[in-house]
Design a protein around this motif. Structure first.
Motif, PDB file in Angstrom:
ATOM      1  N   THR A   1       0.846  -1.194   0.000  1.00  0.00           N
ATOM      2  CA  THR A   1       0.000   0.000   0.000  1.00  0.00           C
ATOM      3  C   THR A   1       0.880   1.241   0.000  1.00  0.00           C
ATOM      4  N   CYS A   2       0.312   2.341  -0.545  1.00  0.00           N
ATOM      5  CA  CYS A   2       1.059   3.593  -0.607  1.00  0.00           C
ATOM      6  C   CYS A   2       0.240   4.694   0.035  1.00  0.00           C
ATOM      7  N   ALA A   3       0.917   5.548   0.773  1.00  0.00           N
ATOM      8  CA  ALA A   3       0.263   6.756   1.283  1.00  0.00           C
ATOM      9  C   ALA A   3       1.214   7.895   0.969  1.00  0.00           C
ATOM     10  N   LEU A   4       1.012   8.513  -0.219  1.00  0.00           N
ATOM     11  CA  LEU A   4       1.962   9.530  -0.675  1.00  0.00           C
ATOM     12  C   LEU A   4       1.392  10.921  -0.427  1.00  0.00           C
ATOM     13  N   PHE A   5       2.198  11.755   0.147  1.00  0.00           N
ATOM     14  CA  PHE A   5       1.784  13.120   0.514  1.00  0.00           C
ATOM     15  C   PHE A   5       1.701  13.979  -0.749  1.00  0.00           C
ATOM     16  N   ASP A   6       0.534  14.603  -0.966  1.00  0.00           N
ATOM     17  CA  ASP A   6       0.279  15.286  -2.229  1.00  0.00           C
ATOM     18  C   ASP A   6       1.210  16.455  -2.504  1.00  0.00           C
ATOM     19  N   ASP A   7       1.374  17.315  -1.520  1.00  0.00           N
ATOM     20  CA  ASP A   7       2.139  18.536  -1.754  1.00  0.00           C
ATOM     21  C   ASP A   7       3.599  18.395  -1.382  1.00  0.00           C
ATOM     22  N   LEU A   8       4.171  17.275  -1.771  1.00  0.00           N
ATOM     23  CA  LEU A   8       5.551  17.025  -1.389  1.00  0.00           C
ATOM     24  C   LEU A   8       6.488  17.985  -2.118  1.00  0.00           C
ATOM     25  N   PRO A   9       7.308  18.740  -1.384  1.00  0.00           N
ATOM     26  CA  PRO A   9       8.276  19.603  -2.078  1.00  0.00           C
ATOM     27  C   PRO A   9       9.332  18.751  -2.756  1.00  0.00           C
ATOM     28  N   PRO A  10       9.990  19.284  -3.776  1.00  0.00           N
ATOM     29  CA  PRO A  10      11.011  18.493  -4.467  1.00  0.00           C
ATOM     30  C   PRO A  10      12.228  18.254  -3.583  1.00  0.00           C
ATOM     31  N   VAL A  11      12.945  17.169  -3.877  1.00  0.00           N
ATOM     32  CA  VAL A  11      14.219  16.935  -3.201  1.00  0.00           C
ATOM     33  C   VAL A  11      15.345  17.084  -4.211  1.00  0.00           C
ATOM     34  N   GLU A  12      16.517  17.371  -3.705  1.00  0.00           N
ATOM     35  CA  GLU A  12      17.694  17.485  -4.562  1.00  0.00           C
ATOM     36  C   GLU A  12      18.283  16.085  -4.670  1.00  0.00           C
TER      37      GLU A  12
ATOM     38  N   VAL B   1      15.047  19.146   1.530  1.00  0.00           N
ATOM     39  CA  VAL B   1      14.144  19.755   0.555  1.00  0.00           C
ATOM     40  C   VAL B   1      14.968  20.600  -0.419  1.00  0.00           C
ATOM     41  N   SER B   2      14.650  20.518  -1.712  1.00  0.00           N
ATOM     42  CA  SER B   2      15.378  21.303  -2.715  1.00  0.00           C
ATOM     43  C   SER B   2      14.690  22.645  -2.898  1.00  0.00           C
ATOM     44  N   ASP B   3      15.458  23.675  -3.315  1.00  0.00           N
ATOM     45  CA  ASP B   3      14.782  24.959  -3.559  1.00  0.00           C
ATOM     46  C   ASP B   3      14.344  25.123  -4.995  1.00  0.00           C
ATOM     47  N   GLY B   4      14.819  24.248  -5.891  1.00  0.00           N
ATOM     48  CA  GLY B   4      14.425  24.365  -7.296  1.00  0.00           C
ATOM     49  C   GLY B   4      13.091  23.670  -7.573  1.00  0.00           C
ATOM     50  N   ALA B   5      12.535  23.890  -8.760  1.00  0.00           N
ATOM     51  CA  ALA B   5      11.317  23.192  -9.147  1.00  0.00           C
ATOM     52  C   ALA B   5      11.698  21.846  -9.753  1.00  0.00           C
TER      53      ALA B   5
END
Ligand SMILES: Nc1ncnc2c1ncn2[C@@H]1O[C@H](COP(=O)(O)OP(=O)(O)OP(=O)(O)O)[C@@H](O)[C@H]1O
Ligand SMILES: [Mg+2]
Lengths: 378, 568
Positions: B289-300, B424-428
């Motif tokens: 099963t997966c529970a993925l957070f919708d608004d996850l910020p990008p990672v570097e 958390v990455s600062d880029g998109a």
């Protein structure tokens, strides 16, 4: 029928007696074999296993049944017990392990009795008893004795369904109350003598000198013959050691052999630095003690009486000679006051085990322990 | 003891005190020392129970440990209570009266009788200096121990107190030594791992070069041997070499030497991609099963390596079910962690508190005991029959390279929860380029320069590239490459440049080549870089990156893409 005596101890006769006595799931059989018949104990255990009841036992210089002593044959007695007998081996080493007997004891103190049969020539008997006491404490009463043969040659001598062992002990916690009497009738003659070097059941030094020499010198005034290594056993049967114990008779230690370098080998441990006295007794004092032990074992307020168990040191039989019959007679007479039909059974042992009623359990020599087993009053 | 009023009585007392006093201090071990003394005392005085209680500060070393802790009791079963506060009535009384005795029914008996089955009887309590208490109990006595009797024992108990202080000192010294040894072992372990890492990295680098040659040649052979009976054997070579390549990529990840193509990316994408592939890696009986957070910020991070992370964790979780049915859950989320929380993480001490993206992999599998748990990140540590013990070692390397941290919680039989933190990455996030269909079959024109110090690799690349229809030039190091560019200004359409080479390394050569020909197209190849390959390029990064060992299709595709971009 809760007990049986087979006149000759063979694997078949012992198993036969066990089958006749029978046992339910909550019973255990004590199997006590007198040494003369020398049955093959492995065969005995195999034969008993086929009867398929829990059992424990040992070989002793003599057994008691029907109030009489026998140097041959076997006694089988059934008692209620909720647990298989525990076997502890390796008593010749310092690192033997006493199992957690904890589950065996009920909360209600004194409602059970631990019957302990131990290789009487094992080196760490007292340490074993103290370990067992620290597990079970005085929630149970203790009675039992040392197994072995009169030639004092150590051999496998106690058994359970697991086999026959030397340097071992078996403990059966039976669901009967007991009232105990412990006496010996020996008194101080010479002392104090300090066990300045001792380990286990061996005393190397007394008063900072060779143990055998000090013992011999202490007795010089009391015996006519010269004491030699050869006649030592004849002498010591009359002059054992005593170790002080407050509020009780001294604990007797019997030196039974002397090593090449003059160390005295005892039945049971002598702690290093213990202060000893050489003890003396006579026929009258011993018989009086036997009567007293039996009397003290009569419960004041008992429910159903089950049996009387006697653990009597075999060296008392030697010391008393013909008068040993008198010792059994006084015990029989006292027990009969309680109930003339109460079965009287037991062993002639190499060392005796008892807890002095509710106190600390100890290993004695030249002592008589009498116990009346009963159900108590609820 | 006696009333001491006659010679025999004094002698008797002396005898007992003699034995008692010699039973004190027979061992430097606290337990044995107490045992010798108490057993002798109990035997001679016919007592039922004895215990030694000490202030916690002497037992645990806690500065403010004023509670009393029972350190020895015989028989042991009688003592359910093993810790009492210093406010306890017994402690108070001992502070006022260094020696006292009470019988059942007497004042304060109930407070002192903390042992089981002591409703009747008598206690005697001796204060052991400032260390604690000695407690004795007799069930047979109905009256308190007479003062004279207690007084006779006073000196021997004082001696016992001093011997206990000695045991405690000894224990402290021993504990300090033990700590020192443990630290030393930890150091050694760390050093061992470090050298293993260097070794693994070094071997994997050379290994990659060899594998590149093996794989490439095998693939060339396969093309030549189309529908030849030997093709099956060559297929086997390709299969085995591919598995070897996978292994060396785990080793490289562990050593932290894997080439890292870093950029902002969405961890959820990576997880979802691996879930799609889960049929291959997971047991059939695992309920995923997966529970993925919708608004996850990008990672570097490096998508390939993060895939490896998710994959290794999923594999372990699945394997922990040991073929039975069970649950595996993947979770992502955003988490604010403070220093205290970080302390529970592997690598946590190297990280700053702040916001992290987390990935949790939770299973209901077999779990681990403490011993296993301590070693799981060690390379080659495995409890599995066919395991290689590289999964978590590699993962740790990757997490370290990504500035993250990891925590594993597990108990035998109770499943395992792994949490990975990534900064958390600062880029998109970059959208992952859809896999382009390989333009392999099309014949091309132009000139390609191949630069590699490894003969086998250079030769292989030359073959592949010339098969594609290009003119091929070769060079053995950066210096030669620069020479070739100088001699053929503007004629080289593409340069395949190895990164690690003698004389002049790939990154140095790259700068010079750009000076000679600012429009030069360069594809960088390497199986190894210290950290981030991109960091080594100050002004412009190469047009593409080829990770060794590569498959022929990869080379063809990369070259095709770079040249296609140029035409746009
Ligand atoms: N989810 C888990 N549950 C229980 N044990 C685990 C789990 N994950 C790891 N382990 C333990 O950690 C050990 C090391 O894991 P690691 O992934 O590094 O190696 P491996 O799985 O044994 O081999 P491989 O190199 O194939 O991954 C495993 O052998 C296992 O004992
Ligand atoms: Mg794994």
């Amino acid at each position: 029928m809760n007990d049986r005596y087979a006149e000759v101890a063979t694997p078949e006769s012992v198993a036969g007696a066990a089958a006749e006595v029978g046992a339910g799931a909550d019973d255990v059989l004590a199997v006590l074999i007198a040494e003369t018949d020398r049955p093959d104990l492995d065969q005995v255990v195999r034969a008993l296993r086929r009867v398929d009841v829990p059992f424990f036992g040992g070989v002793f210089p003599g057994v008691v049944h029907g109030g009489r002593a026998h140097d041959r044959g076997a006694v089988v007695v059934r008692m209620p017990s909720h647990h298989a007998p525990a076997l502890v081996t390796g008593l010749d080493r310092e690192d033997f392990v006493v199992p957690h007997l904890d589950g065996q004891a009920r909360r209600d103190p004194g409602s059970q009795t631990a019957i302990v049969l131990i290789d009487g020539l094992a080196a760490n008997v007292s340490r074993f008893l103290s370990e067992m006491f620290s597990r079970l404490g005085n929630r149970v009463n203790y009675i039992g004795g040392g197994a072995g043969t009169l030639d004092l040659v150590q051999r496998p001598c106690v058994f359970t369904a697991e086999g026959v062992y030397q340097d071992a002990a078996v403990v059966a916690v039976v669901d009967q109350r007991s009232t105990l009497g412990v006496r010996h009738g020996w008194s101080r003659l010479e002392g104090p003598i300090v066990a300045t070097r001792a380990s286990g059941n061996r005393i190397q030094e007394l008063n900072w000198r060779n143990a055998f020499e000090v013992y011999r010198d202490a007795l010089a005034d009391h015996v006519d013959d010269e004491i030699t290594r050869e006649n030592l056993f004849d002498i010591t049967k009359s002059f054992p050691f005593g170790i002080h114990r407050e509020g009780q008779e001294d604990v007797v230690r019997d030196p039974v052999a002397v090593g090449d370098d003059g160390e005295l080998v005892c039945v049971g441990e002598v702690p290093e630095n213990a202060v000893l006295n050489v003890m003396r007794g006579d026929h009258e004092s011993l018989l009086a003690a036997a009567a007293q032990a039996a009397e003290e074992s009569l419960p004041a307020d008992a429910g159903n009486l089950r049996s009387a168990l006697l653990v009597d040191c075999v060296s008392r039989t030697i010391f008393l000679g013909d008068r040993f019959d008198d010792e059994l007679a006084v015990v029989r007479e006292r027990i009969a006051r309680l109930d003339p039909d109460l079965p009287l059974w037991g062993i002639l042992s190499l060392g005796e085990i008892s807890s002095h009623g509710s106190g600390y359990v100890d290993f004695f020599n030249k002592t008589i322990v009498s116990a009346v087993l009963h159900d108590g009053r609820e | 003891m006696t009333d001491g009023s006659n010679d025999a009585g004094v002698l008797q007392d002396l005898s007992v005190l003699y034995e008692l006093s010699l039973s004190v201090g027979r061992s430097i071990d606290l337990d044995e020392n107490c045992g010798h003394f108490l057993r002798t005392l109990m035997a001679r005085k016919n007592l039922d129970f004895g215990a030694v209680w000490l202030r916690d500060r002497y037992v645990s070393g806690a500065e403010d440990g004023t509670d009393l802790v029972q350190v020895f009791a015989t028989p042991d079963f009688r003592a359910p209570e093993r810790r009492i506060p210093s406010s306890h009535a017994m402690v108070h009384r001992a502070e006022e009266e260094p020696i006292f005795s009470v019988s059942a029914g007497g004042p304060g008996y109930a407070e002192i009788a903390t042992e089981t089955g002591a409703e009747r009887g008598t206690y005697a309590v001796f204060r052991l200096g400032h260390l604690g208490l000695l407690k004795l109990y007799s069930s047979a006595r109905t009256a308190p121990f007479p003062d004279l009797e207690l007084n006779k024992l006073r000196n021997v108990v004082d001696k016992f107190t001093v011997s206990i202080a000695g045991c405690l000192d000894h224990a402290r010294v021993r504990a300090a030594e033990q700590r020192r040894r443990e630290l030393e072992l930890q150091m050694l372990h760390a050093q061992k791992l470090e050298s293993l890492g260097l070794l693994a990295g070094g071997v994997a680098h050379d290994f990659n070069n060899l594998l590149t040659a093996i794989l490439g040649n095998a693939e060339l052979a396969r093309m030549e041997l189309y529908s030849h009976p030997a093709q099956e054997h060559v297929d086997n070579i390709v299969g085995a070499a591919s598995r070897a390549a996978e292994l060396s990529s785990q080793l490289l990840a562990y050593s932290g030497g894997a080439p890292l193509v870093s950029g902002p990316l969405d961890l959820n994408d990576v997880v979802q991609e691996m879930v799609r592939l889960s049929a291959v890696t997971m047991s059939k009986k695992a309920r995923l099963t997966c529970a993925l957070f919708d608004d996850l910020p990008p990672v570097e991070g490096d998508a390939g390596q993060l895939r490896q992370v998710v994959m290794n964790l999923m594999t372990n979780a699945s394997e922990s079910l040991e073929g039975e049915a069970g649950d595996v859950e993947l979770r992502t989320g955003l988490l604010s962690v403070d220093a205290e929380a970080l302390a529970q993480y592997e690598l946590g001490d190297e990280r700053e508190p702040g916001d992290y993206v987390h990935l949790d992999v939770v299973d209901t599998g077999c779990g681990m005991d403490v011993v296993t748990r301590q070693r799981i990140f060690d390379p080659f540590f495995t409890t599995k029959f066919t395991g290689r013990g590289l999964g978590l070692a590699a993962l740790l390397g990757i997490v370290r390279g990504h500035g993250g941290a990891i925590r594993v919680r597990s108990r035998l039989g109770e499943g395992t929860r792994v949490r990975v933190l990534l900064p958390v990455s600062d880029g998109a996030p970059r959208a992952e380029a859809p896999e382009a269909a390989a333009p392999a079959a099309t014949r091309s024109e132009g000139t390609v320069l191949i630069v590699d110090d490894e003969d086998a690799v250079r030769l292989l690349l030359a073959r592949v590239v010339s098969r594609m229809g290009f003119q091929v030039l070769t060079a053995r190091d950066g210096g030669e490459a620069v020479e070739v560019h100088r001699e053929n200004p503007g004629c080289i359409d593409l340069t395949l440049l190895d990164l690690t080479m003698p004389v002049m390394s790939g990154d140095e050569a790259y700068e010079v080549i750009l000076e000679i020909d600012p429009s030069a197209r360069v594809v960088l190849c390497s199986g190894y870089s210290e950290s981030c390959a991109h960091e080594r390029f100050a002004h412009r990064t190469p047009d593409a990156f080829l990770e060794k060992p590569f498959r022929i299709a990869d080379v063809q595709q990369t070259i095709g893409e770079v040249l296609a971009r140029r035409r746009d």
